[in-house]
Design a protein around this motif. Structure first.
Motif, short mmCIF file in Angstrom:
data_model
loop_
_atom_site.label_atom_id
_atom_site.label_comp_id
_atom_site.label_asym_id
_atom_site.label_seq_id
_atom_site.Cartn_x
_atom_site.Cartn_y
_atom_site.Cartn_z
N UNK A 26 0.87 -1.18 0.00
CA UNK A 26 0.00 0.00 0.00
C UNK A 26 0.90 1.23 0.00
N UNK A 27 0.44 2.32 -0.61
CA UNK A 27 1.28 3.52 -0.64
C UNK A 27 1.07 4.29 0.67
N UNK A 28 2.17 4.75 1.23
CA UNK A 28 2.12 5.46 2.51
C UNK A 28 1.11 6.61 2.47
N UNK A 29 0.33 6.70 3.53
CA UNK A 29 -0.60 7.82 3.65
C UNK A 29 -1.96 7.56 3.04
N UNK A 30 -2.09 6.42 2.37
CA UNK A 30 -3.38 6.11 1.75
C UNK A 30 -4.01 4.87 2.38
N UNK A 31 -3.38 4.35 3.43
CA UNK A 31 -3.85 3.08 4.01
C UNK A 31 -3.77 3.12 5.52
N UNK A 32 -3.65 4.32 6.08
CA UNK A 32 -3.53 4.45 7.53
C UNK A 32 -2.43 3.55 8.06
N UNK A 33 -2.81 2.74 9.06
CA UNK A 33 -1.86 1.77 9.63
C UNK A 33 -2.42 0.36 9.41
N UNK A 35 -5.24 -1.13 9.94
CA UNK A 35 -6.44 -1.50 10.69
C UNK A 35 -7.69 -0.82 10.09
N UNK A 36 -7.49 0.39 9.58
CA UNK A 36 -8.61 1.16 9.02
C UNK A 36 -9.27 0.41 7.86
N UNK A 37 -8.54 -0.50 7.21
CA UNK A 37 -9.08 -1.20 6.05
C UNK A 37 -9.53 -2.61 6.38
N UNK A 38 -9.37 -3.01 7.63
CA UNK A 38 -9.64 -4.40 7.99
C UNK A 38 -11.10 -4.76 7.81
N UNK A 39 -12.00 -3.77 7.87
CA UNK A 39 -13.41 -4.13 7.68
C UNK A 39 -13.75 -4.33 6.21
N UNK A 40 -12.84 -3.96 5.32
CA UNK A 40 -13.09 -4.17 3.90
C UNK A 40 -12.49 -5.47 3.40
N UNK A 41 -11.33 -5.84 3.93
CA UNK A 41 -10.70 -7.12 3.54
C UNK A 41 -9.63 -7.48 4.55
N UNK A 42 -9.19 -8.73 4.46
CA UNK A 42 -8.17 -9.22 5.38
C UNK A 42 -6.80 -8.74 4.89
N UNK A 43 -6.22 -7.78 5.60
CA UNK A 43 -5.00 -7.14 5.10
C UNK A 43 -3.80 -8.10 5.10
N UNK A 44 -3.98 -9.28 5.71
CA UNK A 44 -2.86 -10.23 5.70
C UNK A 44 -2.64 -10.80 4.29
N UNK A 45 -3.55 -10.53 3.36
CA UNK A 45 -3.33 -11.03 2.00
C UNK A 45 -2.34 -10.16 1.22
N UNK A 46 -1.98 -9.01 1.77
CA UNK A 46 -1.06 -8.10 1.06
C UNK A 46 0.38 -8.59 1.14
N UNK A 50 2.39 -0.77 3.99
CA UNK A 50 3.26 0.40 4.21
C UNK A 50 2.46 1.42 5.00
N UNK A 51 3.03 1.88 6.10
CA UNK A 51 2.29 2.76 7.01
C UNK A 51 2.31 4.21 6.53
N UNK A 52 1.42 5.00 7.10
CA UNK A 52 1.52 6.45 6.99
C UNK A 52 2.89 6.88 7.53
N UNK A 53 3.45 7.99 7.05
CA UNK A 53 4.73 8.45 7.58
C UNK A 53 4.64 8.63 9.10
N UNK A 54 5.62 8.07 9.79
CA UNK A 54 5.67 8.17 11.26
C UNK A 54 6.74 9.20 11.61
N UNK A 87 2.69 6.28 19.98
CA UNK A 87 1.34 5.73 19.77
C UNK A 87 1.35 4.68 18.67
N UNK A 88 2.22 4.87 17.68
CA UNK A 88 2.33 3.83 16.63
C UNK A 88 2.75 2.50 17.27
N UNK A 89 3.76 2.58 18.14
CA UNK A 89 4.26 1.34 18.76
C UNK A 89 3.20 0.71 19.66
N UNK A 90 2.52 1.55 20.43
CA UNK A 90 1.57 1.01 21.42
C UNK A 90 0.24 0.59 20.79
#
Ligand SMILES: Cc1cc2nc3c(=O)[nH]c(=O)nc-3n(C[C@H](O)[C@H](O)[C@H](O)COP(=O)(O)O)c2cc1C
Length: 315
Positions: A26-33, A35-46, A50-54, A87-90
């Motif tokens: 996923x491109x940074x900044x378009x996929x949150x971290x 979890x935000x997309x987990x209700x749409x599909x199982x992100x473990x298939x990716x 790639x996280x938002x910039x931390x 907060x990212x870590x926790x």
């Protein structure tokens, strides 16, 4: 004839030491971290998330309006809004680790030392499988830019210096994300390679501006922003191709990927993996369809392994 699982082409790729079960992140900044997309599909298939910039500290980002739709893209000036490292870590890492999906942690710092600290702490916490250093965000006003300077990745010496400092702070695969707002993408790409990057990520957004004729004001509070989406795809494909001619390290390609065919374009141009960005806003599970579509493409063209098409544009 029915297709059995063993007939399916191999999708696994290795990007600078990071093993991905398929070439799609996923491109940074378009996929949150994630979890935000987990209700749409199982992100473990990716292949990876790639996280938002931390950043070291949380950032509220720029004032709205921060997003403007354009005829074939999106102009954004989010300004690196993010929860910050602690907060990212926790709060974010436990979800991604439970999913067992590789994490490409995208980082942004105001100095090379800040990037190094982020990389070091992410590795120590086991909170990343690769580091993607965003040396190319167009939407922040840090001290460097206030002095009239350029983005780090517009300056090859700075790319080299930052890459070396981050490299010395971590053993994780190090990816350097570059800006397309340059004359010749090969120069910063080579600077990253020669300074220890394991891969380069191409491209970040192109600088753009939109003005409301009625109010005569810029549509973004930040005045200018970064253009993404299908409008930039041909530019991104060309930059991947240019860079692939001179690099030994792999490329993660992105910019306007909406469908599997678009992803295949990047692979043929020389990208080893691809990232789905703005399209996830329109179709949250676009990446899943793209993974499936790459596999279908390989079957249709008689390839048994996705690596067989990397860089194989016919000239
Ligand atoms: C809303 C938005 C936020 C973004 N935030 C980041 C970011 O935090 N860090 C980064 O490296 N790139 C960021 N990007 C750039 C994307 O990761 C990607 O490089 C770019 O959008 C091109 O891909 P696309 O056309 O598929 O969206 C952002 C893009 C968008 C649209």
């Amino acid at each position: 004839m029915t297709t059995t699982p063993t007939d399916l082409p191999r999708l696994e790729v290795c990007v600078g030491g990071l093993r991905m079960k398929n070439p799609v992140t996923t491109a940074s900044g378009t996929f949150g971290y994630g979890q935000e997309y987990d209700r749409y599909f199982d992100v473990s298939c990716l292949g990876a998330v790639t996280t938002k910039s931390i950043t070291l500290q949380p950032r509220p980002g720029n004032k709205p309006p921060r997003l403007v739709e354009t005829p074939a893209g999106l102009l954004n000036a989010i300004g690196l809004q993010n929860v910050g490292l602690d907060a990212y870590l926790a709060e974010k890492v436990p979800f991604l680790r439970a999913k067992q999906v590789p994490i490409i942690a995208n980082i942004y710092g105001k100095s090379a030392d800040e990037y190094a600290e982020l990389a070091r702490r992410l590795e120590e916490a086991g909170a990343a499988d690769a580091i993607e250093a965003n040396l190319s965000c167009p939407n922040v006003h840090d001290a460097r830019r206030a002095r009239g300077a350029v983005l780090v990745s517009q300056d090859c010496d700075a790319v080299a210096q930052y890459t070396r400092v981050i490299r010395s702070a971590t053993r994780l695969p190090l990816f350097v994300k570059l800006t397309p707002n340059v004359v010749d993408i090969r120069e910063p790409a080579l600077a990253a390679q020669e300074s220890g990057a394991d891969a380069v990520c191409l491209i970040n957004t192109l600088l753009g501006m939109a003005i409301d004729p009625e109010t005569r004001r810029p549509k973004l509070s930040n005045v200018v922003g970064g253009l993404s989406g299908p409008a930039i795809r041909p530019i991104a494909v060309k930059m991947v191709w240019d860079a692939a001619q001179v690099l030994k390290i792999p490329i993660i390609g992105m910019g306007g990927i909406c469908r599997a065919e678009d992803a295949v374009e990047f692979l043929l141009a020389g990208a080893t993996a691809v990232a789905v960005g703005s399209m996830s806003f329109r179709q949250p599970d676009a990446a899943v369809a793209i993974i499936r579509g790459i596999s279908d493409y390989l079957v249709r063209h008689g390839f048994s392994d996705v690596c067989q098409i990397v860089g194989k544009v016919r000239l």
